[in-house]
Write a protein that holds these residues in place. Sequence first.
Motif, PDB file in Angstrom:
ATOM      1  N   UNK A  83       1.112   3.513   6.540  1.00 12.90           N
ATOM      2  CA  UNK A  83       2.047   4.386   5.819  1.00 12.90           C
ATOM      3  C   UNK A  83       1.762   4.391   4.322  1.00 12.90           C
ATOM      4  N   UNK A  84       1.470   3.248   3.756  1.00 14.60           N
ATOM      5  CA  UNK A  84       1.166   3.129   2.330  1.00 14.60           C
ATOM      6  C   UNK A  84      -0.111   3.896   1.990  1.00 14.60           C
ATOM      7  N   UNK A  85      -1.126   3.759   2.810  1.00 19.59           N
ATOM      8  CA  UNK A  85      -2.387   4.467   2.578  1.00 19.59           C
ATOM      9  C   UNK A  85      -2.187   5.973   2.679  1.00 19.59           C
ATOM     10  N   UNK A  86      -1.416   6.395   3.655  1.00 15.38           N
ATOM     11  CA  UNK A  86      -1.140   7.822   3.822  1.00 15.38           C
ATOM     12  C   UNK A  86      -0.375   8.365   2.625  1.00 15.38           C
ATOM     13  N   UNK A  87       0.623   7.633   2.157  1.00 13.70           N
ATOM     14  CA  UNK A  87       1.408   8.050   0.997  1.00 13.70           C
ATOM     15  C   UNK A  87       0.522   8.179  -0.235  1.00 13.70           C
TER      16      UNK A  87
END
Length: 77
Positions: free
Chosen positions: A58-62
């Motif tokens: 999720x952090x990488x996608x954000x």
Amino acid sequence: MQQLKQIRVVKRDEKRRAQQEATLGRRKAAAAAERDVKDVVSSWVSEHRRRSEEFRRNYSTLLSELGLSTPRGARAV
């Protein structure tokens, strides 16, 4: 006359066997408790890994949606 006292003869093998049975019972109980702890710890570890991986994705996608580069080792899948 003196009163005779009742004497109980315990053979060494019987005494040793009784001690071994008592020790074996404690070992089985300890092994069962250790298995329970291992199950709890392993389930906690697997849950922690799953949540960490989910957070990393999720952090990488954000970051990629915001146009920022991802930190080293955190690539979006």
